[in-house]
Design a protein around this motif. Structure first.
Motif, PDB file in Angstrom:
ATOM      1  N   ALA A 122       5.852  -8.225   3.095  1.00 23.91           N
ATOM      2  CA  ALA A 122       5.148  -9.481   3.330  1.00 23.91           C
ATOM      3  C   ALA A 122       5.927 -10.671   2.787  1.00 23.91           C
ATOM      4  N   ASP A 123       6.614 -10.468   1.671  1.00 22.10           N
ATOM      5  CA  ASP A 123       7.373 -11.565   1.057  1.00 22.10           C
ATOM      6  C   ASP A 123       8.345 -12.205   2.040  1.00 22.10           C
ATOM      7  N   CYS A 124       8.968 -11.399   2.861  1.00 25.41           N
ATOM      8  CA  CYS A 124      10.022 -11.918   3.737  1.00 25.41           C
ATOM      9  C   CYS A 124       9.481 -12.569   5.006  1.00 25.41           C
ATOM     10  N   VAL A 125       8.269 -12.262   5.429  1.00 27.85           N
ATOM     11  CA  VAL A 125       7.760 -12.828   6.681  1.00 27.85           C
ATOM     12  C   VAL A 125       6.629 -13.829   6.499  1.00 27.85           C
ATOM     13  N   LEU A 126       6.033 -13.868   5.335  1.00 32.75           N
ATOM     14  CA  LEU A 126       4.881 -14.736   5.101  1.00 32.75           C
ATOM     15  C   LEU A 126       5.188 -16.203   5.372  1.00 32.75           C
ATOM     16  N   ARG A 127       6.386 -16.650   5.029  1.00 32.09           N
ATOM     17  CA  ARG A 127       6.730 -18.067   5.227  1.00 32.09           C
ATOM     18  C   ARG A 127       6.803 -18.456   6.701  1.00 32.09           C
ATOM     19  N   TYR A 128       6.918 -17.474   7.593  1.00 36.23           N
ATOM     20  CA  TYR A 128       7.007 -17.768   9.023  1.00 36.23           C
ATOM     21  C   TYR A 128       5.646 -17.826   9.714  1.00 36.23           C
ATOM     22  N   VAL A 129       4.600 -17.340   9.072  1.00 41.21           N
ATOM     23  CA  VAL A 129       3.280 -17.273   9.697  1.00 41.21           C
ATOM     24  C   VAL A 129       2.798 -18.638  10.188  1.00 41.21           C
ATOM     25  N   PRO A 130       2.860 -19.699   9.370  1.00 44.72           N
ATOM     26  CA  PRO A 130       2.402 -21.003   9.882  1.00 44.72           C
ATOM     27  C   PRO A 130       3.229 -21.497  11.074  1.00 44.72           C
ATOM     28  N   ARG A 131       4.461 -21.073  11.160  1.00 39.37           N
ATOM     29  CA  ARG A 131       5.334 -21.520  12.246  1.00 39.37           C
ATOM     30  C   ARG A 131       5.051 -20.798  13.564  1.00 39.37           C
TER      31      ARG A 131
END
Length: 166
Positions: A122-131
């Protein structure tokens, strides 16, 4: 015809393990974690396949409609150009997600977890969720633009329709 890339149905995280390795991991981590590892593997593979397919679509359909400088050629309707631009944005986002998943797999399975178990995905993909909202304009306009393209394909007066038919 466009050929979409799909991982072979017989491939799974488990098939990439050495003989007997799965049983040891199952005993140590349990069935729930083994299922989680399969889901993580499938997510990463699906993202990679999606990006490969999107690259093929862009290369086959969008690239021929652009000048060497990257501008849309004359005659490409604005709505079609925008749809392809949004598709490019979607491709760029999913390329980043795919690369992040691959880095997580490579880093965690080589460095701290040589047992091939990925503990932190999750750490690596969480920042892309809003995008992921980048999909919205494409999805909202897709149906109307494809209907417009259909009409152009059947119109002898449409230069764009004739170009696409060629």
């Amino acid at each position: 015809p466009v050929q979409l890339v799909e991982p072979p149905s017989h491939c799974s995280w488990r098939t990439h393990l050495a003989r007997g390795e799965y049983e040891g991991l199952l005993e140590f981590w349990g069935p729930k974690e083994m299922h989680r590892q399969e889901v993580i593997w499938e997510l990463a593979e699906t993202e990679k396949s999606f990006v490969q397919s999107m690259c093929s679509l862009q290369k086959i359909f969008a690239l021929p409609l652009k000048t060497p400088e990257g501008r849309w050629i004359d005659g490409v309707p604005c709505s079609v150009a925008r749809l392809f631009d949004w598709l490019e944005d979607i491709l760029q986002l999913h390329s980043k997600i795919s690369n992040a998943l691959q880095r997580a797999r490579n880093q965690q399975t080589q460095d701290s977890h040589p047992s091939r178990v990925i503990l932190h995905v999750a750490d690596c993909v969480l920042r892309y969720v809003p995008r992921l909202e980048v999909h919205q304009p494409y999805l909202v306009r897709f149906e109307s633009v494809t209907a417009m393209i259909e009409e152009m394909l059947h119109s002898e007066d449409s230069v764009f329709g004739q170009f696409v038919n060629m």
